[in-house]
Design a protein around this motif. Structure first.
Motif, mmCIF file in Angstrom:
data_model
loop_
_atom_site.group_PDB
_atom_site.id
_atom_site.type_symbol
_atom_site.label_atom_id
_atom_site.label_comp_id
_atom_site.label_asym_id
_atom_site.label_seq_id
_atom_site.Cartn_x
_atom_site.Cartn_y
_atom_site.Cartn_z
ATOM 1 N N GLY A 28 31.817 43.139 51.789
ATOM 2 C CA GLY A 28 31.301 42.552 52.093
ATOM 3 C C GLY A 28 31.569 41.229 51.186
ATOM 4 O O GLY A 28 32.430 41.674 49.750
ATOM 5 N N LYS A 29 31.211 40.101 51.101
ATOM 6 C CA LYS A 29 31.531 39.495 49.780
ATOM 7 C C LYS A 29 30.746 39.985 49.061
ATOM 8 O O LYS A 29 29.039 40.256 48.872
ATOM 9 C CB LYS A 29 30.954 37.795 50.352
ATOM 10 C CG LYS A 29 31.744 37.192 51.352
ATOM 11 C CD LYS A 29 30.789 35.817 51.559
ATOM 12 C CE LYS A 29 31.916 34.931 53.239
ATOM 13 N NZ LYS A 29 33.545 35.159 52.301
ATOM 14 N N LEU A 30 31.154 39.056 47.718
ATOM 15 C CA LEU A 30 30.091 39.896 45.711
ATOM 16 C C LEU A 30 30.288 38.266 45.176
ATOM 17 O O LEU A 30 31.346 37.164 45.760
ATOM 18 C CB LEU A 30 30.746 41.033 45.477
ATOM 19 C CG LEU A 30 30.939 42.060 46.147
ATOM 20 C CD1 LEU A 30 31.395 42.976 45.092
ATOM 21 C CD2 LEU A 30 29.613 42.173 46.306
ATOM 22 N N LYS A 31 28.977 37.616 44.669
ATOM 23 C CA LYS A 31 29.233 36.813 43.718
ATOM 24 C C LYS A 31 30.220 37.419 42.204
ATOM 25 O O LYS A 31 29.639 38.292 41.585
ATOM 26 C CB LYS A 31 27.826 36.575 43.702
ATOM 27 C CG LYS A 31 27.496 35.429 42.459
ATOM 28 C CD LYS A 31 26.094 34.772 42.812
ATOM 29 C CE LYS A 31 25.740 33.357 41.624
ATOM 30 N NZ LYS A 31 24.846 33.278 41.067
ATOM 31 N N LEU A 32 30.451 36.485 42.004
ATOM 32 C CA LEU A 32 31.267 37.243 40.374
ATOM 33 C C LEU A 32 31.145 35.761 39.769
ATOM 34 O O LEU A 32 30.923 34.940 40.019
ATOM 35 C CB LEU A 32 33.074 37.455 40.783
ATOM 36 C CG LEU A 32 33.692 37.268 39.611
ATOM 37 C CD1 LEU A 32 33.505 38.922 39.206
ATOM 38 C CD2 LEU A 32 34.969 37.572 40.350
ATOM 39 N N THR A 33 30.757 36.451 38.212
ATOM 40 C CA THR A 33 30.639 35.656 37.523
ATOM 41 C C THR A 33 31.434 36.034 35.930
ATOM 42 O O THR A 33 31.595 37.345 35.921
ATOM 43 C CB THR A 33 29.111 34.781 36.833
ATOM 44 O OG1 THR A 33 28.435 34.810 37.864
ATOM 45 C CG2 THR A 33 29.163 34.542 35.643
ATOM 46 N N LEU A 34 32.165 35.208 36.219
ATOM 47 C CA LEU A 34 33.129 35.519 34.816
ATOM 48 C C LEU A 34 33.043 35.151 33.259
ATOM 49 O O LEU A 34 33.313 33.395 33.741
ATOM 50 C CB LEU A 34 34.935 34.713 35.400
ATOM 51 C CG LEU A 34 35.116 35.908 36.624
ATOM 52 C CD1 LEU A 34 36.339 35.129 37.807
ATOM 53 C CD2 LEU A 34 35.847 37.370 35.879
ATOM 54 N N GLU A 35 32.713 35.374 32.175
ATOM 55 C CA GLU A 35 32.984 34.239 30.979
ATOM 56 C C GLU A 35 33.808 35.630 30.194
ATOM 57 O O GLU A 35 33.659 36.702 29.870
ATOM 58 C CB GLU A 35 31.340 34.266 30.378
ATOM 59 C CG GLU A 35 30.455 35.329 30.960
ATOM 60 C CD GLU A 35 29.263 34.946 30.438
ATOM 61 O OE1 GLU A 35 29.272 33.610 30.845
ATOM 62 O OE2 GLU A 35 28.250 36.217 30.237
ATOM 63 N N LEU A 36 34.230 34.499 28.803
ATOM 64 C CA LEU A 36 35.273 35.095 27.828
ATOM 65 C C LEU A 36 33.268 35.877 26.599
ATOM 66 O O LEU A 36 32.138 35.200 27.384
ATOM 67 C CB LEU A 36 35.645 34.339 26.765
ATOM 68 C CG LEU A 36 37.020 33.231 26.985
ATOM 69 C CD1 LEU A 36 37.308 32.175 26.539
ATOM 70 C CD2 LEU A 36 37.867 34.790 26.952
ATOM 71 N N VAL A 37 33.945 36.614 26.048
ATOM 72 C CA VAL A 37 33.121 37.978 25.248
ATOM 73 C C VAL A 37 33.461 36.962 23.847
ATOM 74 O O VAL A 37 34.810 37.307 23.562
ATOM 75 C CB VAL A 37 33.468 38.981 25.338
ATOM 76 C CG1 VAL A 37 32.017 39.435 24.358
ATOM 77 C CG2 VAL A 37 32.759 39.320 26.547
ATOM 78 N N ASP A 38 32.174 36.777 23.236
ATOM 79 C CA ASP A 38 32.758 36.044 21.623
ATOM 80 C C ASP A 38 32.790 37.404 20.863
ATOM 81 O O ASP A 38 31.915 38.416 20.873
ATOM 82 C CB ASP A 38 31.522 35.318 21.296
ATOM 83 C CG ASP A 38 30.958 33.869 21.573
ATOM 84 O OD1 ASP A 38 32.501 33.300 21.910
ATOM 85 O OD2 ASP A 38 29.560 33.458 21.888
ATOM 86 N N TYR A 71 40.044 42.583 51.169
ATOM 87 C CA TYR A 71 41.545 42.194 51.055
ATOM 88 C C TYR A 71 42.073 43.564 51.637
ATOM 89 O O TYR A 71 42.181 44.275 50.453
ATOM 90 C CB TYR A 71 42.016 41.142 50.536
ATOM 91 C CG TYR A 71 43.578 40.940 51.279
ATOM 92 C CD1 TYR A 71 43.346 39.868 52.204
ATOM 93 C CD2 TYR A 71 44.661 41.167 50.588
ATOM 94 C CE1 TYR A 71 44.450 40.074 52.946
ATOM 95 C CE2 TYR A 71 45.275 40.939 51.659
ATOM 96 C CZ TYR A 71 45.743 40.166 52.189
ATOM 97 O OH TYR A 71 46.679 39.749 52.827
ATOM 98 N N ALA A 72 42.507 43.533 52.869
ATOM 99 C CA ALA A 72 43.242 45.168 52.983
ATOM 100 C C ALA A 72 42.859 46.008 52.501
ATOM 101 O O ALA A 72 43.267 46.882 52.251
ATOM 102 C CB ALA A 72 44.485 44.724 52.763
#
Length: 117
Positions: free
Chosen positions: A106-116, A38-39
């Motif tokens: 371009g498009k990127l695959k993103l996975t987000l998760e909390l870190v213990d 975006y932009a």
């Protein structure tokens, strides 16, 4: 709060701030999203639901590495370039490193998760 971001296989870490919007975002994790350009300034992705914005400032001036929420559109925005003050933009946290990864076109695959911790 620490989170782990996996972007097209590259592992990054970030720190979320202690505010209502960031806590609400963390409650949605883990998530897998597709980031779009975006932009030529940020990567954006739409969240499964809108975040709480109660008590959030009216706007924010982002810099490269900032993780934000754009309330008018309901999207996550991760900046890879500095930008001007934007109404409706809420700061959620900041990348600890790896901003250059977001400059991949371009498009990127993103996975987000909390870190213990």
């Amino acid at each position: 709060m620490k989170i782990r971001l996996k972007i097209n296989g590259k592992l990054l870490f970030a720190t979320l701030y202690d505010n209502p919007s960031a806590r609400d975002f963390a409650a949605q994790l883990p998530l897998t999203l597709t980031l779009d350009d975006y932009a030529a300034t940020e990567k954006i992705a739409y969240l499964p639901r809108r975040l709480i914005v109660t008590g959030a400032p009216a706007g924010f001036t982002p810099s490269a590495g900032d993780i934000t929420y754009y309330a008018p559109w309901g999207n996550l925005a991760i900046f890879h370039k500095d930008f001007s003050h934007s109404s409706g933009l809420i700061s959620l946290g900041r990348l600890d490193s790896g901003v250059a990864t977001l400059k991949t076109p371009g498009k990127l695959k993103l996975t987000l998760e909390l870190v213990d911790e």
